[in-house]
Motif scaffolding. Structure first.
Motif, PDB file in Angstrom:
ATOM      1  N   TRP A  64       0.849  -1.184   0.000  1.00  0.00           N
ATOM      2  CA  TRP A  64       0.000   0.000   0.000  1.00  0.00           C
ATOM      3  C   TRP A  64       0.888   1.238   0.000  1.00  0.00           C
ATOM      4  CZ3 TRP A  64      -3.502   1.527   4.710  1.00  0.00           C
ATOM      5  CH2 TRP A  64      -4.379   2.548   4.320  1.00  0.00           C
ATOM      6  N   ALA A  65       1.717   1.354   1.012  1.00  0.00           N
ATOM      7  CA  ALA A  65       2.659   2.456   1.071  1.00  0.00           C
ATOM      8  C   ALA A  65       4.018   1.833   1.339  1.00  0.00           C
ATOM      9  CB  ALA A  65       2.279   3.423   2.175  1.00  0.00           C
ATOM     10  N   LEU A  67       6.851   2.885   1.382  1.00  0.00           N
ATOM     11  CA  LEU A  67       7.811   3.701   2.136  1.00  0.00           C
ATOM     12  C   LEU A  67       7.921   3.250   3.578  1.00  0.00           C
ATOM     13  CD1 LEU A  67       6.798   7.183   0.829  1.00  0.00           C
ATOM     14  CD2 LEU A  67       8.950   6.028   0.452  1.00  0.00           C
ATOM     15  N   TYR A 135      -7.391   1.519  11.911  1.00  0.00           N
ATOM     16  CA  TYR A 135      -7.875   2.860  12.264  1.00  0.00           C
ATOM     17  C   TYR A 135      -8.751   3.430  11.159  1.00  0.00           C
ATOM     18  CZ  TYR A 135      -7.871   7.623  13.924  1.00  0.00           C
ATOM     19  OH  TYR A 135      -8.274   8.844  14.355  1.00  0.00           O
ATOM     20  N   LEU A 136      -8.356   3.178   9.919  1.00  0.00           N
ATOM     21  CA  LEU A 136      -9.135   3.666   8.774  1.00  0.00           C
ATOM     22  C   LEU A 136     -10.568   3.145   8.851  1.00  0.00           C
ATOM     23  CD1 LEU A 136      -7.686   3.687   5.227  1.00  0.00           C
ATOM     24  CD2 LEU A 136     -10.059   3.170   5.539  1.00  0.00           C
ATOM     25  N   GLU A 139     -12.705   4.459  11.801  1.00  0.00           N
ATOM     26  CA  GLU A 139     -13.332   5.742  11.568  1.00  0.00           C
ATOM     27  C   GLU A 139     -14.400   5.644  10.480  1.00  0.00           C
ATOM     28  OE1 GLU A 139     -12.812   7.556  14.085  1.00  0.00           O
ATOM     29  OE2 GLU A 139     -11.652   9.257  13.337  1.00  0.00           O
ATOM     30  N   HIS A 169     -14.896  10.096  18.317  1.00  0.00           N
ATOM     31  CA  HIS A 169     -13.709  10.566  17.608  1.00  0.00           C
ATOM     32  C   HIS A 169     -12.576  10.849  18.587  1.00  0.00           C
ATOM     33  CE1 HIS A 169     -11.630  12.010  14.115  1.00  0.00           C
ATOM     34  NE2 HIS A 169     -11.243  13.071  14.796  1.00  0.00           N
ATOM     35  N   LEU A 173      -8.946   9.206  18.604  1.00  0.00           N
ATOM     36  CA  LEU A 173      -7.665   9.918  18.597  1.00  0.00           C
ATOM     37  C   LEU A 173      -6.735   9.366  19.670  1.00  0.00           C
ATOM     38  CD1 LEU A 173      -8.799  13.550  17.917  1.00  0.00           C
ATOM     39  CD2 LEU A 173      -7.434  12.113  16.454  1.00  0.00           C
ATOM     40  N   LEU A 180       0.430   5.273  17.205  1.00  0.00           N
ATOM     41  CA  LEU A 180       1.636   5.978  16.765  1.00  0.00           C
ATOM     42  C   LEU A 180       2.798   5.699  17.698  1.00  0.00           C
ATOM     43  CD1 LEU A 180       0.161   9.355  15.603  1.00  0.00           C
ATOM     44  CD2 LEU A 180       1.350   7.687  14.240  1.00  0.00           C
ATOM     45  N   VAL A 184       6.416   4.127  16.769  1.00  0.00           N
ATOM     46  CA  VAL A 184       7.715   4.744  17.033  1.00  0.00           C
ATOM     47  C   VAL A 184       8.638   3.748  17.734  1.00  0.00           C
ATOM     48  CG1 VAL A 184       8.859   6.550  18.331  1.00  0.00           C
ATOM     49  CG2 VAL A 184       6.816   7.068  17.050  1.00  0.00           C
TER      50      VAL A 184
ATOM     51  N   LEU B 384     -14.677  16.625   6.514  1.00  0.00           N
ATOM     52  CA  LEU B 384     -14.172  15.368   7.073  1.00  0.00           C
ATOM     53  C   LEU B 384     -12.668  15.272   6.876  1.00  0.00           C
ATOM     54  CD1 LEU B 384     -16.950  12.888   5.945  1.00  0.00           C
ATOM     55  CD2 LEU B 384     -16.470  13.653   8.238  1.00  0.00           C
ATOM     56  N   MET B 387     -10.950  17.470   9.249  1.00  0.00           N
ATOM     57  CA  MET B 387     -11.047  16.878  10.569  1.00  0.00           C
ATOM     58  C   MET B 387     -10.000  15.792  10.755  1.00  0.00           C
ATOM     59  SD  MET B 387     -14.628  15.347  11.749  1.00  0.00           S
ATOM     60  CE  MET B 387     -15.710  16.580  11.166  1.00  0.00           C
ATOM     61  N   GLY B 388      -9.570  15.198   9.634  1.00  0.00           N
ATOM     62  CA  GLY B 388      -8.581  14.130   9.725  1.00  0.00           C
ATOM     63  C   GLY B 388      -9.209  12.761   9.819  1.00  0.00           C
ATOM     64  N   ILE B 389     -10.252  12.541   9.031  1.00  0.00           N
ATOM     65  CA  ILE B 389     -10.872  11.219   9.002  1.00  0.00           C
ATOM     66  C   ILE B 389     -10.091  10.365   8.005  1.00  0.00           C
ATOM     67  CG2 ILE B 389     -12.953   9.969   8.327  1.00  0.00           C
ATOM     68  CD1 ILE B 389     -13.329  11.448  10.882  1.00  0.00           C
ATOM     69  N   PRO B 390      -9.645   9.181   8.413  1.00  0.00           N
ATOM     70  CA  PRO B 390      -8.849   8.367   7.502  1.00  0.00           C
ATOM     71  C   PRO B 390      -9.613   8.028   6.219  1.00  0.00           C
ATOM     72  CG  PRO B 390      -9.438   7.155   9.475  1.00  0.00           C
ATOM     73  CD  PRO B 390      -9.810   8.561   9.709  1.00  0.00           C
ATOM     74  N   GLY B 391      -8.831   7.848   5.154  1.00  0.00           N
ATOM     75  CA  GLY B 391      -9.446   7.634   3.856  1.00  0.00           C
ATOM     76  C   GLY B 391      -9.468   8.915   3.050  1.00  0.00           C
ATOM     77  N   PHE B 395      -6.090  13.337   6.589  1.00  0.00           N
ATOM     78  CA  PHE B 395      -5.642  12.385   7.618  1.00  0.00           C
ATOM     79  C   PHE B 395      -4.197  11.992   7.393  1.00  0.00           C
ATOM     80  CE2 PHE B 395      -4.879   7.887   8.535  1.00  0.00           C
ATOM     81  CZ  PHE B 395      -4.890   7.952   9.909  1.00  0.00           C
ATOM     82  N   PHE B 399      -1.433  12.663  10.135  1.00  0.00           N
ATOM     83  CA  PHE B 399      -0.868  11.457  10.733  1.00  0.00           C
ATOM     84  C   PHE B 399       0.657  11.480  10.648  1.00  0.00           C
ATOM     85  CE2 PHE B 399       0.555   7.110  10.105  1.00  0.00           C
ATOM     86  CZ  PHE B 399      -0.029   6.483  11.178  1.00  0.00           C
ATOM     87  N   LEU B 403       3.275  11.644  13.721  1.00  0.00           N
ATOM     88  CA  LEU B 403       4.272  10.575  13.784  1.00  0.00           C
ATOM     89  C   LEU B 403       5.675  11.166  13.813  1.00  0.00           C
ATOM     90  CD1 LEU B 403       4.604   7.541  13.722  1.00  0.00           C
ATOM     91  CD2 LEU B 403       4.715   7.648  11.267  1.00  0.00           C
ATOM     92  N   PHE B 406       6.509  12.517  17.168  1.00  0.00           N
ATOM     93  CA  PHE B 406       6.875  11.424  18.084  1.00  0.00           C
ATOM     94  C   PHE B 406       8.313  10.976  17.814  1.00  0.00           C
ATOM     95  CE2 PHE B 406       2.383  10.187  19.175  1.00  0.00           C
ATOM     96  CZ  PHE B 406       2.581  10.195  20.534  1.00  0.00           C
ATOM     97  N   HIS B 407       8.628  10.856  16.516  1.00  0.00           N
ATOM     98  CA  HIS B 407       9.960  10.395  16.136  1.00  0.00           C
ATOM     99  C   HIS B 407      11.036  11.339  16.621  1.00  0.00           C
ATOM    100  CE1 HIS B 407      10.393   6.729  14.075  1.00  0.00           C
ATOM    101  NE2 HIS B 407       9.405   6.944  13.231  1.00  0.00           N
ATOM    102  N   ILE B 418      -2.633  16.112  18.585  1.00  0.00           N
ATOM    103  CA  ILE B 418      -3.783  15.217  18.752  1.00  0.00           C
ATOM    104  C   ILE B 418      -4.916  15.945  19.470  1.00  0.00           C
ATOM    105  CG2 ILE B 418      -4.572  13.146  19.924  1.00  0.00           C
ATOM    106  CD1 ILE B 418      -1.922  11.877  19.259  1.00  0.00           C
ATOM    107  N   ALA B 470       0.972   7.534  -1.757  1.00  0.00           N
ATOM    108  CA  ALA B 470       2.389   7.176  -1.820  1.00  0.00           C
ATOM    109  C   ALA B 470       3.195   7.989  -2.841  1.00  0.00           C
ATOM    110  CB  ALA B 470       2.524   5.678  -2.073  1.00  0.00           C
ATOM    111  N   SER B 474       6.400  10.297  -1.697  1.00  0.00           N
ATOM    112  CA  SER B 474       7.805  10.042  -2.043  1.00  0.00           C
ATOM    113  C   SER B 474       8.414  11.286  -2.697  1.00  0.00           C
ATOM    114  CB  SER B 474       7.919   8.818  -2.946  1.00  0.00           C
ATOM    115  OG  SER B 474       7.141   8.984  -4.074  1.00  0.00           O
ATOM    116  N   LEU B 477       9.147  13.538   0.132  1.00  0.00           N
ATOM    117  CA  LEU B 477      10.298  13.033   0.892  1.00  0.00           C
ATOM    118  C   LEU B 477      11.605  13.383   0.202  1.00  0.00           C
ATOM    119  CD1 LEU B 477       9.519   9.520   2.345  1.00  0.00           C
ATOM    120  CD2 LEU B 477      10.344  11.506   3.560  1.00  0.00           C
TER     121      LEU B 477
END
Lengths: 490, 488
Positions: A64-65, A67, A135-136, A139, A169, A173, A180, A184, B384, B387-391, B395, B399, B403, B406-407, B418, B470, B474, B477
């Motif tokens: 899918w991804a 990366l 998660y997808l 939601e 929601h 989160l 997440l 990590v 939506l 709002m950050g709804i996946p899909g 999002f 995301f 991430l 966090f890294h 969040i 993707a 890339s 990136l």
């Protein structure tokens, strides 16, 4: 062929088609939705048969991804198959039930399109192979159900759907934060690589505990565990009844599934350590739901509180951290989906036939007018109360047996005994509701009531029969679940 | 005479920017003039976009190498510097420009001189594109002013609207102060290094640098933050967004704020920002997200609400810079692109609703959803996604941002992200409910196809980028690795 992909994609692709066909088919478009879900169900059944024959999980994946080495795929194993099958069954029969329910309303195309997306979201959540995909879909089940409640609900539907969305929601989160931080630490989202990497990473106990808490908050909101339950009575009572069937019957159980899927796999030691406190939370939820159900006069609110109480049972089984308890909880998902789906459907049938009567104080004697509904309601109540020969008995039996097993014996006996007393509450509110609705004096204004149309009674009866089948032939489900418990090493 | 192939995408935009005002002297029908202007602007943007993506286009060339040219041999000025960071932002600018040009064909209110309006849009895009292509700060400043001046004029396209005048004036005053800060910063930089061109600066700034130069970099960042509407330099944004006509609001929040983001990105790529500066970017990000969100909750006018939401999203973009790792920068770029799709989608759908409902206040919009199903569906997609709804695309980048935080070990930043996503849900849901609230029993009244088409196109982009992110990731990136090359 990829049957799992077909099963999930069929409703997603079907949603716009159903929307477009509404102009031509009017309400009959519900049959298209039914056919699509039936197709998904048959695909999933095929996979289930293959699983039993081969004994190995069936996985379908593609990149899918690349990366982040993310794969999009579906995985059917002993845990996911019974859950996804019951979701498919319940959403299929409820599609038929929706048609008579919707006949006085408008916007059928949008309704069924959202309905299909909702079903796909739930099935996808259960079959997801990695946390992002999980998660997808997690939601995806929220968004359509929000619109369904906001658009076709009762009462203060704007406020209720708002509350529902915000609660769920925010919970999601929190789940995302957990996902997440797991990424990590481990560098992967793949479900079955995380435990290996997690052990290799040698993370401090303290960090792991908080990650688990973040994940649990997300699941508990969805499950409506006390004290995160407040959205549930509103949402389930004010949702359109077919959606209540799905919300209560299978959606909140996706949280139970998530618990069963992640927690024993990622944090087995933490689960054992915190088993006792989780059990107490479960008992509180159980009693809170049961006591609140006892004092309700609105039939749908009663059933909503009953769902909270039943979630308490499932959490109880899960937190026992024993094979029997876990299996019993998942079995209870199936029992509860049949029984609670059935009860909500009966409530909807009564409302449909009496022009929206929901107050049990104004009902009575309906058994004479609606015998099939009354019979089905009886089956549902007995199944929840754990009557032998019905599937609720098997699951509750295993849950409590699981509670007795395991470490910390003496302390635990007390908790389990209290929990078993809670089962008496279920019988109490169930039977009392039954009496108030179906027996006693038939009021004058209900003299003209007739039995619900066949498109309502048939799904209800199908669920009642399923309750019997799962109660009489437990291996139907236990074959899957024991494979899962073995794979988990319990 | 040498023809530089890199400059070709610029030509149609520049030429139409210059040529369109000349049609004002033509004695032809107003309507015909408007149609010509629209077609010319759309074609210019489309050609620019196509040239960017041709097999020999800049997108693919810059994947392999950085294009550096000097027009006058030995001069420090007039240099060209195009890399994958530039092309990424050029995509954003062309995309938003094209969508807005198409929308404006029927979306313009009567009384606006179409030929001047379109000329300004072309000049604005030209300015932003030049900004991405130049290789020295003098040309950079010229491009910066070109785009700023176009904005002043575009904001008050409705010439008899006092509020728009006031907003434009406010924007102009603040923008001038910001420009002065930029010049100040640049002069310090020049005084220290003796360079205006990026390559020279890059060389000079790679060694350890004194405190004054850090001050100069901070001043530049303030200028860019001003353009990107970062708290506390955001005060112009709500007024300007609300007072402008809808396509211009879409253009401002979608494209011109990204010019500021480009500035920060470019600065990161040529210099090594001090840890304090990076940390303050993180703090600004949290402040922007929080203040943007909390102010949005209080709004009664939906357009103003979305203006504040736009501010909060720019906070998310800046969050990526604070992480200073490739993932974070890529996420910031990707979120810029996503925001340039989601926000114009929201503002243009709202513009469609304004055409039917008359205004964008809560009372007027109540129940409009049943009358305009297609527009409403597109608005829902945008909300939506915001709002950050996946899909949906919002999002994916959000995301990645969290991430990355966090890294980088910035747990507070990730948590702030969040929490802010959670706060934001409250007002997006409110907008949805206002629009869907079922009181209006009036008949269906959808806007014409030419207004729906840009909106639908953007909504489809939201979905496609949400499901297949993707390729763009890339690309982002590779751009962000370029920016961080040679840095610890």
């Amino acid at each position: 062929m990829m049957p799992l992909f077909q099963a999930i994609l069929a409703p997603i692709i079907g949603a716009p088609i159903v929307y477009l066909l509404e102009k031509r088919l009017r309400l009959k478009v519900g049959w298209i939705a039914f056919a699509i879900l039936l197709y998904s169900l048959s695909m999933l059944s095929m996979v289930a048969v293959r699983f039993l024959r081969e004994g190995a999980p069936i996985v379908e994946e593609f990149a899918w991804a690349p990366l982040v080495e993310l794969y999009f795929g579906f995985r059917a194993d002993g845990l996911s198959l019974p859950v996804v099958l019951i979701i498919a069954i319940l959403s299929t029969v409820t599609a038929i039930y929706s048609m008579p329910y919707m006949e006085h309303k408008t916007g059928w195309g949008v309704y069924f399109a959202l309905y299909l997306l909702y079903a796909a979201g739930m099935m996808g959540t259960v079959l997801a192979t990695n946390l992002i995909e999980f998660y997808l879909f997690w939601e995806l089940m929220l968004v359509p159900s929000y619109f369904l409640i906001a658009e076709w609900g009762y009462g203060a539907r704007e406020r209720v759907s708002f509350k529902y969305f915000i609660f769920t929601h925010v919970g999601a989160l929190s789940l995302l934060a957990g996902i997440l931080s797991l990424y990590v630490i481990t560098g992967t989202f793949q479900l079955y690589e995380i435990p290996i990497k997690l052990r290799a990473a040698n993370i401090s106990h303290y960090v792991l505990f908080w990650i688990m808490v973040a994940l649990l908050i997300g699941m508990f909101v969805k499950m409506a565990v006390w004290p995160l339950h407040t959205w549930l009575p509103d949402a389930h009572a004010e949702a359109p009844t077919p959606i209540s069937v799905l919300l209560s019957g299978v959606m909140i159980e996706c949280g139970v599934y998530a618990f069963a899927r992640f927690v024993p796999l990622f944090f087995p030691e933490l689960l054992l350590e915190n088993s006792h406190s989780l059990m107490i939370l479960a008992v509180i939820t159980m009693f809170y739901g049961g006591l609140m159900a006892l004092v309700q006069t609105d039939i749908k609110r009663l059933l909503a509180y009953s769902s909270i109480s039943q979630i308490g049972y499932m959490l109880f089984g899960l937190s026992s951290a024993t094979a029997l308890g876990l299996i019993g909880s998942i079995y209870h998902i199936v029992s509860h989906a049949c029984a609670k789906g059935l009860l909500f459907a009966c409530a909807g049938a009564i409302m449909h036939q009496t022009e929206g009567l929901r107050d049990m104080r104004r009902m009575g004697g309906l058994a004479k007018r609606m015998p099939c509904t009354a019979l089905a309601f009886l089956v549902g109540v007995f199944s929840l109360a754990g009557m032998p020969t019905l599937s609720g008995f098997i699951s509750e039996f295993m849950i409590f047996l699981g509670g007795f097993q395991g470490v910390g014996y003496t302390q635990r006996v007390a908790v389990v005994v209290i929990a078993m007393l809670g089962a008496a509450l279920t019988a109490a509110y169930g039977l009392w509701a039954l009496r108030r609705i179906f027996f006693g004096q038939l009021p004058d204004y209900l003299k003209e009531v007739k039995e619900a149309p066949v498109t309502m009674v048939a799904p209800i009866m199908a669920l009642a029969i399923l309750s019997f089948i799962f109660g009489l032939i437990p291996p139907l489900i236990l074959n899957f679940l024991s494979a899962w418990a073995e794979a988990l090493g319990l | 005479m040498v023809i530089y192939p890199e400059l070709v995408p610029l030509l149609p935009l520049l030429l139409s920017g210059i040529a369109l005002p000349l049609t004002a002297i033509l004695r032809i029908d107003e309507k015909l003039k408007r149609n010509i202007a629209c077609i010319v602007a759309c074609i210019a943007h489309a050609i620019a976009m196509i040239l960017l993506f041709l097999p020999t286009g800049l997108v693919w060339v810059t994947q392999k190498e950085v294009i550096v040219r000097s027009f006058i041999k030995g001069s420090i000025l007039s240099t060209l510097y195009v890399d994958s960071i530039s092309t990424f932002f050029m995509l954003i600018f062309f995309l938003v420009g094209l969508i807005v040009s198409i929308y404006s064909w029927r979306g313009l209110e009567p009384g606006i001189r179409a030929e001047l309006y379109y000329a300004l849009i072309c000049l604005l895009t030209t300015g932003m594109t030049v900004l991405c292509m130049v290789g020295d700060f003098i040309s950079f400043f010229a491009a910066w002013e070109l785009l700023s001046i176009s904005i002043y004029a575009l904001v008050c396209s409705k010439r008899d609207d006092v509020l728009a005048m006031e907003a434009a004036f406010k924007y102009m005053m603040l923008s001038c102060i910001a420009a002065i800060l930029m010049i100040y910063g640049l002069s310090i930089l020049y005084g220290y290094t003796g360079h205006f061109d990026f390559i020279g600066l890059q060389r000079a700034l790679s060694a350890s640098i004194p405190y004054t130069v850090h001050l100069a970099l901070a001043l530049l960042i303030i200028t860019f933050c001003f353009k990107a509407a970062i708290v506390p330099f955001h005060t112009w944004a709500p007024d300007v967004y609300q007072a402008s006509i809808d396509p211009i609001t879409a253009l401002l929040s979608g494209a011109t704020t990204k010019a500021g983001v480009y500035g920060i990105m470019r600065l990161l790529s040529i210099s090594r920002l001090s840890p304090e500066l990076i940390l303050s970017l993180g703090v600004l990000s949290v402040a922007t997200m929080t203040i943007g969100n909390l102010s949005a909750i209080l709004q009664r006018d939906i357009k103003r609400l979305l203006a504040y939401s736009s501010i909060s999203h720019m906070g998310f973009v800046i969050m990526g810079f604070a992480t200073l790792n490739p993932l974070g920068l890529a996420a910031a770029l990707f979120h810029s692109l996503n925001h340039a799709i989601m926000k114009p989608l929201a503002f243009l759908s709202l513009g469609n609703m304004r055409l039917i409902a008359g205004d964008t206040t809560e009372e007027k919009l109540r129940g409009i959803g049943r009358r305009m199903p297609v527009t409403t569906m597109c608005l829902m997609v945008s909300l939506l996604s915001l709002m950050g709804i996946p899909g949906l695309n919002g999002f994916v980048s959000k995301f990645m941002l969290i991430l990355a935080a966090f890294h980088a070990g910035l747990v507070w930043l990730a948590i702030a992200g969040i929490v802010n996503s959670a706060i934001a849900v409250a007002y997006y849901i409110r907008v949805m409910q206002i629009v869907l609230r079922g009181t209006s029993g009036a008949a269906k009244a959808e806007v014409p196809m030419s207004l729906l088409l840009p909106v639908i196109a953007l909504a489809v982009m939201c979905l496609v980028l949400g499901i297949i992110p993707a390729p763009v990731i890339s690309w982002a990136l590779s751009a962000s690795e370029l920016a961080l090359m040679g840095k610890p």
